[in-house]
Scaffold this active site. Structure first.
Site, PDB file in Angstrom:
ATOM      1  N   ASP A  89       5.624  21.805 -27.055  1.00 37.80           N
ATOM      2  CA  ASP A  89       6.357  20.728 -27.744  1.00 37.80           C
ATOM      3  C   ASP A  89       7.581  21.299 -28.463  1.00 37.80           C
ATOM      4  O   ASP A  89       7.458  22.261 -29.218  1.00 37.80           O
ATOM      5  CB  ASP A  89       5.399  20.059 -28.743  1.00 37.80           C
ATOM      6  CG  ASP A  89       5.919  18.728 -29.275  1.00 37.80           C
ATOM      7  OD1 ASP A  89       7.148  18.582 -29.417  1.00 37.80           O
ATOM      8  OD2 ASP A  89       5.102  17.841 -29.554  1.00 37.80           O
ATOM      9  N   HIS A  97       9.767  19.314 -30.342  1.00 36.83           N
ATOM     10  CA  HIS A  97      10.226  18.456 -31.448  1.00 36.83           C
ATOM     11  C   HIS A  97      10.032  19.164 -32.788  1.00 36.83           C
ATOM     12  O   HIS A  97       8.912  19.527 -33.136  1.00 36.83           O
ATOM     13  CB  HIS A  97       9.456  17.139 -31.440  1.00 36.83           C
ATOM     14  CG  HIS A  97       9.705  16.329 -30.196  1.00 36.83           C
ATOM     15  ND1 HIS A  97       8.939  16.483 -29.070  1.00 36.83           N
ATOM     16  CD2 HIS A  97      10.634  15.389 -29.915  1.00 36.83           C
ATOM     17  CE1 HIS A  97       9.399  15.659 -28.127  1.00 36.83           C
ATOM     18  NE2 HIS A  97      10.423  14.985 -28.615  1.00 36.83           N
ATOM     19  N   SER A 106       0.394  16.938 -27.071  1.00 36.90           N
ATOM     20  CA  SER A 106       0.341  17.829 -28.237  1.00 36.90           C
ATOM     21  C   SER A 106      -0.896  17.562 -29.086  1.00 36.90           C
ATOM     22  O   SER A 106      -1.416  18.467 -29.740  1.00 36.90           O
ATOM     23  CB  SER A 106       1.585  17.670 -29.100  1.00 36.90           C
ATOM     24  OG  SER A 106       2.713  17.990 -28.343  1.00 36.90           O
TER      25      SER A 106
END
Ligand code: B1M
Length: 213
Positions: free
Chosen positions: A98, A100, A151
């Site tokens: 991930d 982000h 996630s």
């Protein structure tokens, strides 16, 4: 347009032209965190909606993320800082797979402004890297962030790996793909220590404060 709408639009349009002047104007009316959680997050939600509808491409979303990051960087020096002794050390990571990191970095800013020593491990952090850092840094808690549906599953795996390596410090989890229910039913049973869900960065601070008492 009213100031609040202009602020949301910078994020939606991925444009920084006029952004700083409008942020400064907003600072005379609102607390920095209210600007982030209000108009800027509203813009980000719209970006997510448009992206979901295939009305934006990844490159455009990236520009929106840049606007959000520049805004947070501009607002950060204006945030209240507690003059307290160090309350504890927290490792922070966006889980494996991930990228982000805007939410995680907001958590870092808010926790470090409130007396926590933060070790930010970055994005796409695999469990073994978290385990190694936990052994070296001896944190009081480990914070995991993740925005993708996969996630949430990665957090289950990370919790299992941490447990298998004998780590049992409290884990704080957050991010859009996660819920309190998933945390309680799927992550917590796989871990020996506490697993706590934070719905946003301020909630994360409340939890960290409770842990440090
Ligand atoms: Co992505 N992305 N993205 N993206 N992106 C989402 C998450 C998505 C919901 C958009 C959508 O489709 N509507 C969707 C996920 C779908 C899913 O899995 N259900 C998605 C997708 C699909 C993708 C890609 C797969 C797209 C692609 O490549 N085809 C790809 C994934 C790459 C990867 O990770 N392997 C991708 C890429 C990107 C960009 C790189 C372009 C960019 C990220 C840039 C960056 O972060 N540096 C991006 C962005 C910006 C988004 C959206 C639009 C905004 C996320 C954001 O920054 N929000 C997002 C849609 C949305 O959320 N509306 C989306 C603002 C931020 C402050 O909020 O991170 O939620 P947030 O943090 C909150 C809380 O969640 C909480 O506190 C914060 C608020 O106070 N929190 C914690 C978060 N972590 C915490 C940890 C804590 C405590 C609280 O304690 C440790």
């Amino acid at each position: 347009l009213p100031l609040e709408e202009r602020l949301a639009n910078y994020v939606v349009e991925g444009s920084k032209e006029g952004l700083i002047a409008d942020l400064d104007q907003a600072l005379s009316k609102y607390a920095p965190l209210d600007i982030i959680n209000g108009p800027l997050m509203k813009g980000m939600e719209e970006v997510g909606r448009l992206f979901n509808n295939n009305e934006l491409i990844v490159a455009e979303v990236l520009q929106s993320a840049e606007v959000m990051k520049a805004s947070v960087a501009h607002l950060e020096p204006h945030m209240e800082k507690a003059e307290s002794a160090v309350k504890g050390k927290i490792l922070l990571a966006t889980v494996k797979g991930d990228v982000h990191d805007i939410g995680k970095n907001l958590v870092e800013i808010i926790l470090s402004n409130n007396g926590f020593d933060i070790v930010n491990l970055g994005i796409k952090v695999p469990p073994d890297q978290i385990i190694e850092a936990a052994r070296n840094e001896k944190p009081d808690a480990i914070g995991l962030s993740g925005l993708l549906v996969k996630s949430a599953q990665q957090m289950v795996i990370t919790a299992q790996d941490l447990k298998n390596s004998g780590i049992d410090v409290p884990i704080l989890v957050g991010g859009a793909a996660l819920t309190r229910k998933f945390t309680k039913n799927r992550i917590a049973p796989e871990y020996d220590g506490l697993v706590l869900y934070a719905k946003d960065a301020m909630d994360g601070l409340d939890i960290a404060n409770k842990l440090s008492n």
